[in-house]
Write a protein that holds these residues in place. Structure first.
Motif, PDB file in Angstrom:
ATOM      1  N   LYS A  88     -24.349 -12.191 -33.537  1.00  8.06           N
ATOM      2  CA  LYS A  88     -23.482 -11.264 -34.262  1.00  8.06           C
ATOM      3  C   LYS A  88     -22.640 -10.452 -33.282  1.00  8.06           C
ATOM      4  N   SER A 114     -29.981 -13.769 -33.432  1.00 10.16           N
ATOM      5  CA  SER A 114     -28.972 -13.514 -34.455  1.00 10.16           C
ATOM      6  C   SER A 114     -28.201 -12.239 -34.123  1.00 10.16           C
ATOM      7  N   LYS A 125     -18.678 -10.531 -33.121  1.00  8.17           N
ATOM      8  CA  LYS A 125     -17.905  -9.293 -33.220  1.00  8.17           C
ATOM      9  C   LYS A 125     -16.982  -9.150 -32.021  1.00  8.17           C
TER      10      LYS A 125
END
Length: 67
Positions: free
Chosen positions: A22, A18, A26
């Motif tokens: 992420k 995760s 981003k």
């Protein structure tokens, strides 16, 4: 006890995944923002040039009608 241990082990590998996801999201958002910004600047440049051309044509037209 093994099934409980297995359940606890599964979330641990998911955490780095995760975090990785992420980080990828981003990074993708940053790349998208950079691309959009570049496109906006390019469009602004094109529109400014077009506006200048139209203004020059208008000025010539006004000079021709004034003479």
């Amino acid at each position: 006890m093994e099934p409980g241990g297995g359940r606890k082990e599964k979330p641990k590998p998911k955490e780095p995944v995760s975090r990785l996801e992420k980080a990828k999201q981003k990074s993708a958002q940053q790349e998208l923002k950079q691309r959009q910004r570049a496109e906006i600047y390019a469009l602004n440049r094109v529109m400014t040039e077009l506006e200048q051309q139209q203004f020059d044509a208008f000025c010539k037209q006004m000079q021709a009608s004034g003479e």
